[in-house]
Design an enzyme around this catalytic site. Sequence first.
Site, PDB file in Angstrom:
ATOM      1  N   ARG A 105       0.902  -1.180   0.021  1.00  0.00           N
ATOM      2  CA  ARG A 105       0.071   0.110   0.017  1.00  0.00           C
ATOM      3  C   ARG A 105       1.137   1.340   0.055  1.00  0.00           C
ATOM      4  NH1 ARG A 105      -3.544  -2.893  -1.542  1.00  0.00           N
ATOM      5  NH2 ARG A 105      -5.528  -3.292  -0.603  1.00  0.00           N
ATOM      6  N   GLU A 123      -3.397   7.206  -4.542  1.00  0.00           N
ATOM      7  CA  GLU A 123      -3.848   6.508  -5.222  1.00  0.00           C
ATOM      8  C   GLU A 123      -5.411   7.037  -5.688  1.00  0.00           C
ATOM      9  OE1 GLU A 123      -2.393   2.631  -5.222  1.00  0.00           O
ATOM     10  OE2 GLU A 123      -4.147   1.908  -6.196  1.00  0.00           O
ATOM     11  N   HIS A 156      -1.416  -0.564  -9.678  1.00  0.00           N
ATOM     12  CA  HIS A 156      -1.847  -1.378  -8.908  1.00  0.00           C
ATOM     13  C   HIS A 156      -2.570  -2.630  -9.613  1.00  0.00           C
ATOM     14  CE1 HIS A 156      -3.918  -1.619  -4.697  1.00  0.00           C
ATOM     15  NE2 HIS A 156      -3.546  -2.850  -5.049  1.00  0.00           N
TER      16      HIS A 156
HETATM   17  C1  DGY Z   1      -5.669  -6.470  -2.388  1.00  0.00           C
HETATM   18  O1  DGY Z   1      -6.466  -7.329  -2.489  1.00  0.00           O
HETATM   19  O2  DGY Z   1      -5.580  -5.767  -1.438  1.00  0.00           O
HETATM   20  C2  DGY Z   1      -5.030  -5.893  -3.576  1.00  0.00           C
HETATM   21  O3  DGY Z   1      -4.387  -4.751  -3.343  1.00  0.00           O
HETATM   22  C3  DGY Z   1      -6.101  -5.850  -4.686  1.00  0.00           C
HETATM   23  O4  DGY Z   1      -4.879  -6.210  -5.836  1.00  0.00           O
END
Ligand code: DGY
Length: 328
Positions: free
Chosen positions: A243, A272, A290
């Site tokens: 993240r 984002e 992402h």
């Molecule tokens: C998640 O599942 O948290 C991922 O970041 C999605 O791709």
Amino acid sequence: MSRTKPTVVITRKLPDVVETRMMELFDVRLNVDDHPFTTAELMEAVKSCDVLVSCLTDSITAEVLAKAGKKLKLIANFGNGVDHIDVPAAQGRGIAVTNTPDVLTEDTADMTMALIISVPRRLFEGARMIREGRFRGWSPTHMLGHRLYGKRLGIIGMGRIGTAVARRARGFGMAVHYHNRRRLQPELEAEVEATYWESLDQMLARMDVVTIHCPHTPATFHLLSERRLKLLKPTAYLINLARGEIVDEAALIRLLQEGKVGGAGLDVFEHEPAVNPTLVAMDNVILLPHMGSATIEGRINMGERVIINIRTFSDGHQPPDRVLPSVS
Ligand code: DGY
């Protein structure tokens, strides 16, 4: 939850095969045009459904949850990370939250390796040179990057994805190091030949590549602060598919500009979907939208996990992927 088909609102377009199965099993409202739900739409959705199938683009705050009707008992998140959901607030209202672990581990680990290879070996710069017609032929000093073999990889967060990255990195001849809240079981640590660092600071200062695989929680917000980023070797590469909020992005940009960090491979961003234009212009940075877990197989598996969670919950059992509020 009643014995009739549960009413399920799905906030984004899912693969057809998943949506079709859900239509067969539940009383579903689809999001056919796939627009991200506004706060007002989320508030409207939680008023009347039994189950909300959310995604990371939905900000499910305490304010949104305050609008939940009596029927809402489950938020079955389509995805692993739940940092967009106020899990304690949901729990406080008697709403269970589930996620989809395991099924995106291998895909995310593959993409992590792709960035671990691509940044030091300047893959993106090379591909762009060809596309822009600037390739004038080979020379001994042309497009020199850095070797992976024998380098040290520091993994922050040695859960499922971190461990899957470790296995791959060993195959590339990298020495695996890791920092985690808890040390791995000795058998697993020996299997991936990993060196444990209790101190993140100590580890950061010694690595050639650092890759982030911990969840974003209040405790990991800006875990890689300016102070910690400054500990990196000036030749080190930072990879992030977890993240954006875990890294102080403004500080990273400054350090990249000053040559105090060697390069970065980023699949996630602090604000984002906004991507800082300064990052976009940098040659030693590879940016992805992402897409770390974005395979059709993975998305179908995620949908299957969501279905299992809803069905077990509707049948009165503990869903397998229940998420509890984090303790730290
Ligand atoms: C998640 O599942 O948290 C991922 O970041 C999605 O791709």
